[in-house]
Design an enzyme around this catalytic site. Structure first.
Site, mmCIF file in Angstrom:
data_model
loop_
_atom_site.group_PDB
_atom_site.id
_atom_site.type_symbol
_atom_site.label_atom_id
_atom_site.label_comp_id
_atom_site.label_asym_id
_atom_site.label_seq_id
_atom_site.Cartn_x
_atom_site.Cartn_y
_atom_site.Cartn_z
ATOM 1 N N LYS A 110 2.058 18.329 -16.855
ATOM 2 C CA LYS A 110 3.219 18.974 -16.577
ATOM 3 C C LYS A 110 2.958 19.582 -15.051
ATOM 4 O O LYS A 110 2.571 18.678 -14.224
ATOM 5 C CB LYS A 110 3.304 19.895 -17.479
ATOM 6 C CG LYS A 110 3.467 19.927 -18.922
ATOM 7 C CD LYS A 110 3.770 20.704 -19.955
ATOM 8 C CE LYS A 110 3.570 20.293 -21.370
ATOM 9 N NZ LYS A 110 4.014 21.101 -22.282
ATOM 10 N N GLU A 136 7.145 15.295 -31.115
ATOM 11 C CA GLU A 136 6.646 16.530 -30.599
ATOM 12 C C GLU A 136 7.647 17.885 -31.182
ATOM 13 O O GLU A 136 8.686 17.955 -30.234
ATOM 14 C CB GLU A 136 6.749 16.708 -29.075
ATOM 15 C CG GLU A 136 5.460 15.399 -28.612
ATOM 16 C CD GLU A 136 5.285 16.099 -26.953
ATOM 17 O OE1 GLU A 136 4.161 16.179 -26.893
ATOM 18 O OE2 GLU A 136 5.977 16.245 -26.041
ATOM 19 N N GLY A 187 3.212 23.982 -26.359
ATOM 20 C CA GLY A 187 2.973 25.212 -25.484
ATOM 21 C C GLY A 187 2.257 26.558 -26.221
ATOM 22 O O GLY A 187 2.239 27.517 -25.608
ATOM 23 N N ASN A 206 -0.750 15.486 -20.659
ATOM 24 C CA ASN A 206 0.554 15.713 -19.868
ATOM 25 C C ASN A 206 -0.103 16.921 -19.198
ATOM 26 O O ASN A 206 0.297 18.011 -19.529
ATOM 27 C CB ASN A 206 1.437 15.685 -20.771
ATOM 28 C CG ASN A 206 2.737 16.277 -20.297
ATOM 29 O OD1 ASN A 206 2.981 16.204 -18.823
ATOM 30 N ND2 ASN A 206 3.663 16.664 -21.122
ATOM 31 N N SER A 244 0.442 21.877 -29.295
ATOM 32 C CA SER A 244 -0.700 22.567 -29.929
ATOM 33 C C SER A 244 -1.863 21.964 -30.321
ATOM 34 O O SER A 244 -2.749 22.333 -31.001
ATOM 35 C CB SER A 244 -0.330 23.674 -30.824
ATOM 36 O OG SER A 244 0.796 24.310 -30.702
ATOM 37 N N GLU A 256 10.926 19.760 -22.556
ATOM 38 C CA GLU A 256 11.052 20.577 -21.592
ATOM 39 C C GLU A 256 11.962 19.656 -20.524
ATOM 40 O O GLU A 256 12.928 20.748 -19.625
ATOM 41 C CB GLU A 256 9.938 20.908 -20.712
ATOM 42 C CG GLU A 256 8.902 21.578 -21.692
ATOM 43 C CD GLU A 256 7.548 21.410 -21.518
ATOM 44 O OE1 GLU A 256 6.912 20.714 -20.508
ATOM 45 O OE2 GLU A 256 6.559 21.892 -22.398
HETATM 46 P P1 PGA Z 1 1.054 21.545 -25.480
HETATM 47 O O1 PGA Z 1 2.065 20.413 -25.043
HETATM 48 O O2 PGA Z 1 -0.115 20.548 -25.996
HETATM 49 O O3 PGA Z 1 0.792 22.326 -24.518
HETATM 50 O O4 PGA Z 1 1.449 21.963 -26.715
HETATM 51 C C1 PGA Z 1 2.184 19.025 -25.561
HETATM 52 C C2 PGA Z 1 3.350 18.723 -24.808
HETATM 53 O O5 PGA Z 1 4.426 19.152 -24.299
HETATM 54 O O6 PGA Z 1 3.288 17.349 -24.452
#
Ligand code: PGA
Length: 254
Positions: free
Chosen positions: A11, A167, A173, A9, A212, A97
């Site tokens: 983003k 998640e 993040g 992802n 993470s 998000e």
């Molecule tokens: P991250 O995000 O791996 O940066 O924690 C995961 C996600 O939001 O799908």
């Protein structure tokens, strides 16, 4: 064998130079290592270009968002018909998000899920609790309610050929250390709830983990019996780290 799907992802990250370089390296490694369980979710504007680049490969492409309408006067939106038109197969629905930054509640998420299913694309339904909900012992309740909202509206069969991504919002993040057994417990709980509705779906449904994920924790995550792969944010932007993740996941691909 246990199913395992790895989704990158990206983003709101990337540009055409990043994409050209990344996809070239990814195609080479995927072919060389015979990997077949990878999906890329780039920003919407790059979807078509990436689909063209990947057309002779087994890497699939996922949209990060979709509108609840198919067409009409909805300035700035992208419809599932348009995603289908260019060859998208998967759509992320309910990412935290979007729940937080765009006020997407369970009703909006259900509408997105519905339109994706009705148009035969595969929704990846993201669920998960906030830090406060976790602190107050509400993790299971929150996760169950987020899934159950859709089951109640559409029936359990709607989960056929769909993906759930657990998640936890507090893990996204960050670079936190993950309690694998706790995550496995939540995955098992989700599966056991689905089992009460439909045994076959509960066995077959892909329940991924996200938050993470790195090359350092991928092994411990994927060896858990109820974790069917990972949704990777930050670590998917670094090609070398993502390569380590997908190479390890090969041990769990069908
Ligand atoms: P991250 O995000 O791996 O940066 O924690 C995961 C996600 O939001 O799908």
């Amino acid at each position: 064998m246990k199913k395992s799907l790895i989704i990158a992802n990206w983003k709101l990250n990337g540009n055409k130079y990043f994409i050209n370089d990344y996809i070239k390296k990814l195609l080479y490694e995927i072919n060389k290592n015979k990997i077949n369980n990878v999906i890329i979710a780039p920003p919407l504007i790059y979807l078509q270009k990436i689909i063209e680049k990947l057309k002779n490969s087994n890497i699939k492409v996922c949209a990060q968002n979709v509108d609840i309408n198919l067409f009409g006067a909805f300035t700035g939106e992208i419809s599932v018909a348009m995603l289908k038109d260019i060859g998208v197969k998967y759509v992320l629905i309910g990412h935290s998000e979007r729940r937080i930054n765009h006020n997407e509640n369970d009703e909006i998420i259900y509408k997105k899920f519905k339109i994706v299913k009705e148009n035969n694309l595969i929704p990846i339904l993201c669920i998960g609790e906030t830090y406060n909900e976790k602190k107050n012992g509400k993790t299971k309740e929150v996760c169950y309610n987020q899934i159950n909202y859709i089951i109640k509206k559409m029936g359990i069969k709607v989960l056929e050929n769909c993906i759930i991504a657990y998640e936890p919002v507090w893990a996204i993040g960050k670079d936190i250390s993950i309690n694998y057994l706790e995550i496995q417990k939540i995955h098992k709980f989700i599966r056991s709830k689905i089992y009460l509705y439909d045994k076959k779906i509960s066995k077959e449904i892909v329940i991924q983990y996200g938050g993470s994920v790195t090359d350092k924790n991928i092994k411990e995550l994927l060896i858990q019996p109820d974790i069917n792969g990972v949704l990777v944010g930050n670590s998917s932007l670094n090609f070398d780290i993502f390569l380590k993740i997908i190479k390890f996941s090969k041990n769990f691909q069908n």
